[in-house]
Enzyme design. Sequence first.
Site, PDB file in Angstrom:
ATOM      1  N   SER A 171       1.472  -0.963  -0.242  1.00  0.00           N
ATOM      2  CA  SER A 171       0.066   0.158  -0.116  1.00  0.00           C
ATOM      3  C   SER A 171       1.179   1.613  -0.034  1.00  0.00           C
ATOM      4  O   SER A 171      -0.076   2.550  -0.168  1.00  0.00           O
ATOM      5  CB  SER A 171      -1.019   0.302   0.881  1.00  0.00           C
ATOM      6  OG  SER A 171      -0.390   0.130   2.667  1.00  0.00           O
ATOM      7  N   LYS A 223       2.241   4.363   7.056  1.00  0.00           N
ATOM      8  CA  LYS A 223       1.437   5.211   6.666  1.00  0.00           C
ATOM      9  C   LYS A 223       1.688   6.264   6.721  1.00  0.00           C
ATOM     10  O   LYS A 223       2.803   7.173   7.267  1.00  0.00           O
ATOM     11  CB  LYS A 223      -0.062   5.070   7.081  1.00  0.00           C
ATOM     12  CG  LYS A 223      -0.785   3.986   6.819  1.00  0.00           C
ATOM     13  CD  LYS A 223      -0.764   3.751   5.059  1.00  0.00           C
ATOM     14  CE  LYS A 223      -2.103   2.459   4.319  1.00  0.00           C
ATOM     15  NZ  LYS A 223      -1.232   1.324   4.537  1.00  0.00           N
TER      16      LYS A 223
END
Length: 232
Positions: A149, A186
């Site tokens: 991701s 993230k």
Amino acid sequence: MRTFSITPDVAFFNIIRNFLIREFDFIEHIIYNSGMELKDLINEYKKRTGVNDSEIARRTGVSRSTATRWSSGQIRRVSQETLESLSEMMGYNVEPLLKGMDISIKLPVLGYVKAGYDLYAEENHIGEEEASLKDRQDGDYFLKVTGDSMKGDGIMDGSLVLVQQTDTLSNGQIGVILIGDEVTVKRFYKKDKVIILEASNPEVENRYFSGAEVKSLPVRVLGRVISCRTYF
């Protein structure tokens, strides 16, 4: 009186602490380079950890005035016993550096971090990774990533990210984030009380957490990603 319980993030930090406070006796090799002075090592350590001369004196068993003279460069040579105390405090063998050498060490690789949202962080030590002294100065440990991701930032499945332990991030920085029982990598943003965790893979949706969710899950910053290593 404030009480503490062992929650996933506390256990995670306990593992990190156990590997960082022990002496780094896994120095692999020495490469001849330009030397550093004692004051350089002391002042770098003060900058990295935020400690003052009094705390350095306490940790090494010397007087505050002695630690102050180390910092100023008034004392340039110390006994073997003091070298050992300094090495234990700093987490690496300082003697080669003071003799005009550089060192290569290994940092622990801890757990697995999913660059997604569904994998519980395995709270274990899975090995060591060779690191430079600069890596040691900038970061505290490596974490292994699974998932893609964050591939837009070059963080791929299997990458090792060098992490600086911290509980705060500035907007736009990439961090290691605890979400309940899972740990993820993230890009971090905070707007008012809302935390946004942004992926760099367009196929992965961003996550949004309200102020209430941040407290209840919880959502907490564990560290800042300094760099990434990907092996093919």
